[in-house]
Scaffold this motif. Structure first.
Motif, PDB file in Angstrom:
ATOM      1  N   TYR A 405     104.501 -29.678  45.455  1.00 52.29           N
ATOM      2  CA  TYR A 405     104.825 -30.719  44.482  1.00 52.29           C
ATOM      3  C   TYR A 405     105.931 -30.286  43.511  1.00 52.29           C
ATOM      4  CZ  TYR A 405     101.019 -33.685  46.058  1.00 52.29           C
ATOM      5  OH  TYR A 405     100.206 -34.496  46.803  1.00 52.29           O
ATOM      6  N   TRP A 409     108.893 -32.656  42.817  1.00 53.03           N
ATOM      7  CA  TRP A 409     109.226 -33.023  41.440  1.00 53.03           C
ATOM      8  C   TRP A 409     110.725 -32.825  41.175  1.00 53.03           C
ATOM      9  CZ3 TRP A 409     106.590 -35.003  37.213  1.00 53.03           C
ATOM     10  CH2 TRP A 409     107.245 -34.921  35.975  1.00 53.03           C
ATOM     11  N   ALA A 412     112.610 -35.562  42.942  1.00 60.21           N
ATOM     12  CA  ALA A 412     112.387 -36.853  42.300  1.00 60.21           C
ATOM     13  C   ALA A 412     113.147 -36.949  40.980  1.00 60.21           C
ATOM     14  CB  ALA A 412     110.894 -37.079  42.067  1.00 60.21           C
ATOM     15  N   LEU A 568     105.305 -39.477  44.030  1.00 59.32           N
ATOM     16  CA  LEU A 568     106.011 -38.193  44.019  1.00 59.32           C
ATOM     17  C   LEU A 568     106.262 -37.720  45.451  1.00 59.32           C
ATOM     18  CD1 LEU A 568     107.187 -35.948  42.291  1.00 59.32           C
ATOM     19  CD2 LEU A 568     104.922 -34.885  42.220  1.00 59.32           C
ATOM     20  N   LEU A 573     109.754 -41.203  40.623  1.00 60.02           N
ATOM     21  CA  LEU A 573     109.018 -41.069  39.362  1.00 60.02           C
ATOM     22  C   LEU A 573     109.012 -42.427  38.652  1.00 60.02           C
ATOM     23  CD1 LEU A 573     110.490 -37.691  38.058  1.00 60.02           C
ATOM     24  CD2 LEU A 573     108.250 -38.049  39.111  1.00 60.02           C
TER      25      LEU A 573
END
Length: 629
Positions: A405, A409, A412, A568, A573
């Motif tokens: 993630y 992240w 994103a 995600l 986002l």
């Protein structure tokens, strides 16, 4: 006009004599509808089953006139003082008509601190009836019956010295009010002294909000909607919490579990760690649901010390402060209903420190200490989940999920920045996804929870369109099996039901701005849309193919975090807009955490694999004609 008659229950007889006077002032008075007095056994008071303070607050807010029957008994009754305090607030805020009737001159001093500059009616003085009628702009209208009433009411004044209010000597009692006023003390209470209405009033015009607590999860959970609203208007929210896994937190767990020994300490520490994680999750929800331009910051800080006094402080323009602080003494906890003090005032000047100034110094010092140490967590920034997980979680599976993630992240975040900073015309408008909710009603129309989300999406749509922005709505959801229907399916799909509801609104959304069944079929084919992951998958494809600039997801509060991770996974986002509902379908947050969110984080990140359990189970339960392989 509606009237609130604030009085001690022992003075109930005066109300019967007072009502004829009220009819002289207001000939159209309907006692059953226009008069509220809570101590009476009649209908004009708090009804059985109603929450007393909430009912009193609502009645005071709706009244056009508040009459206080101030006797010696009145000043000894907590509920009377509560009513007088709220009347003072409404008078200062709205200039609501407040008419205090004092049985004697001795009773005026406490009132003058609550209502400085207000006209008082001293029943023991000649001309009291005329003074009362003048408050209603009816000079010269006082009747003989009014004079008789005030003469009778004045007899109450003689009992003051016989029974000191609140068990104090008269001189001590009268000296207390200036002391409380000078130190900004509004009232004493048990537990957190904040109702939804009082918190809303406190947050109005907030510039900075401080919350200091060991964990604070209950307060943040209950009030995250109001806090998000204040942050969205530009207020900065700073939460100081105990450090998870710290020796200080071990001390809290130990002292709260003294009778249970070491086993109780371990159990308490696990609970506290969980509550801190929940608090950070609620803060992140507040941050992400109020992340539009102009919104304030949302940051969390470790306390670097043993917090026992939970405090809430709002700073407004001109150095005005208000809030509350608890007086927690270990091993008791704030949730046990420990004493608290509500306060309101201005920043102390010239070395004079009142209670609001002391709480402000306490909270801001903790924040400054963490800022200097570089320990603050920006709940909108990429670093916040990483910082928490690196410190507090050691399992291999979770670390692998975190790395996964972390990469998502970063991508994103880059994608969002790319769309926001692109040349004009490259990306335009906003796509609003309104999460569907099964079951539909028997006639195929949306149920209450689904309607609530549709209404919020409808409001957001017109708010954006009216500001000149291009906007579209996606309502997901294929045709579902009815719960307990033994294979019987709904008349229509969730998408069609939701879009029909929106098209039936008075201000019609253009049909071309609404996506539903065609989008489901385009991106999911025969597999359909049967869970929140499918919703996010289709919405993400629509968003990217439509070259939209921003994405909003309107959803259930309990499913918000899960949907954030599904988005995600699609490297997006969105702005999350949770819509609470009293009888929410997905109310079991324990199942949500362990049966939905945890497997999503650790293994099946998007639920799109037909061999995956989440994909299969959701279709077995919801998809008409689904065949197990």
């Amino acid at each position: 006009m509606k009237y609130f008659l604030s009085h001690a229950s022992s003075d109930d007889s005066f109300l019967r004599d007072f009502l004829p006077l009220l009819r002289e002032i207001d000939p159209d008075l309907d006692e059953g509808k226009d008069v509220f007095y809570s101590s009476s056994a009649r209908a004009a008071g708090v009804r059985p089953g109603e929450e007393v303070l909430s009912s009193l607050s609502k009645a005071l807010e709706s009244a056009g006139c508040i009459v206080l029957f101030v006797t010696s008994d009145y000043l000894r009754k907590p509920f009377c003082l509560y009513e007088a305090s709220l009347a003072s607030y409404l008078w200062s805020r709205d200039r609501k008509l407040v008419v205090p009737l004092a049985a004697s001159s001795d009773l005026l001093t406490p009132l003058q601190s609550l209502f400085p500059g207000l006209t008082y009616v001293d029943a023991s003085k000649q001309g009291a009836a005329e003074r009362f009628f003048s408050a209603f702009d009816l000079k010269g209208k006082a009747s003989p019956s009014a004079d008789a009433f005030f003469a009778s009411f004045a007899e109450k004044g003689a009992s003051f010295s016989l029974l000191p209010p609140l068990g104090m000597e008269k001189e001590r009692y009268l000296s207390l009010f200036p002391y409380l006023e000078r130190n900004g003390i509004v009232r004493f209470d048990d537990g957190i002294p904040a109702t939804l209405s009082s918190l809303r009033a406190s947050l109005d015009g907030a510039e900075d909000i401080y919350f200091v607590s060991t964990t604070g999860s209950s307060f943040l959970k209950t009030n995250r909607g109001l806090l998000a609203e204040a942050v969205g208007k530009g207020a900065n929210l700073r939460a100081v919490l105990a450090s998870s896994g710290s020796r200080d937190l071990e001390g809290v767990a130990a002292i709260e579990s003294l009778p249970e020994g070491e086993a109780g300490k371990r159990k308490g520490l696990t609970r506290l760690d969980g509550e801190i994680a929940s608090s950070l999750s609620f803060l992140r929800e507040i941050a992400l649901s109020s992340s539009l331009p102009g919104a304030g910051e949302v940051k969390a800080y470790p306390s670097h010390g043993l917090i026992r006094q939970t405090a809430f402080l709002v700073r407004k323009e001109g150095g005005r402060l208000e809030g509350w602080i608890t007086l927690t003494l270990p091993p008791a906890r704030t949730s046990d209903g420990t004493p608290s003090i509500a306060f309101r005032g201005e920043e102390g000047r010239g070395g004079k420190m009142n209670l609001p100034s002391l709480v402000s110094f306490y909270a801001s010092s903790l924040v400054e200490l963490s800022e200097r140490a570089g320990d603050s967590l920006d709940l909108r920034a990429k670093s916040s989940p990483g910082a928490l997980l690196e410190k507090d979680i050691a399992s291999r599976g979770v670390k692998e999920a975190y790395r996964h993630y972390e990469e998502k992240w970063a991508r994103a975040l880059r994608e969002r920045e790319r769309r926001v900073s692109a040349e004009e015309g490259t990306y335009e408008g906003t796509l609003i996804e309104i999460a569907a909710q099964h079951p539909l009603r028997e006639d195929g129309t949306p149920g209450g929870e689904f309607r609530r989300r549709l209404e919020e999406g409808y409001r957001l749509y017109w708010s954006l369109v009216d500001s000149g922005e291009k906007c579209a709505i996606y309502v997901p959801g294929s045709k579902h099996l009815r719960p307990g229907g033994k294979g019987k399916a709904d008349r229509t799909s969730l998408s069609s039901s939701g879009i029909a509801y929106l098209l039936g609104k008075e201000r019609k959304i253009p049909r071309k701005a609404l996506f539903g069944e065609k989008a489901n079929a385009l991106y999911k084919g025969e597999a359909g849309v049967y869970n929140s992951a499918d919703e996010c998958y289709v919405a993400a494809r629509l968003f990217k193919d439509g070259n939209y600039r921003s994405l909003i997801s309107v959803c259930s509060p309990n499913q918000l975090l899960r949907k954030e991770f599904f988005y995600l996974e699609q490297e997006l986002l969105p702005t999350m807009v949770p819509v609470p509902y009293e009888r929410a379908y997905h109310a079991d947050f324990v199942d949500e955490a362990f049966l939905s969110l945890l497997p999503t984080l650790l293994s099946d990140h998007d639920w799109q694999d037909p061999s995956g359990e989440a994909y299969r189970v959701s279709r077995e339960r919801r998809m008409p004609g689904f065949k197990k392989e």
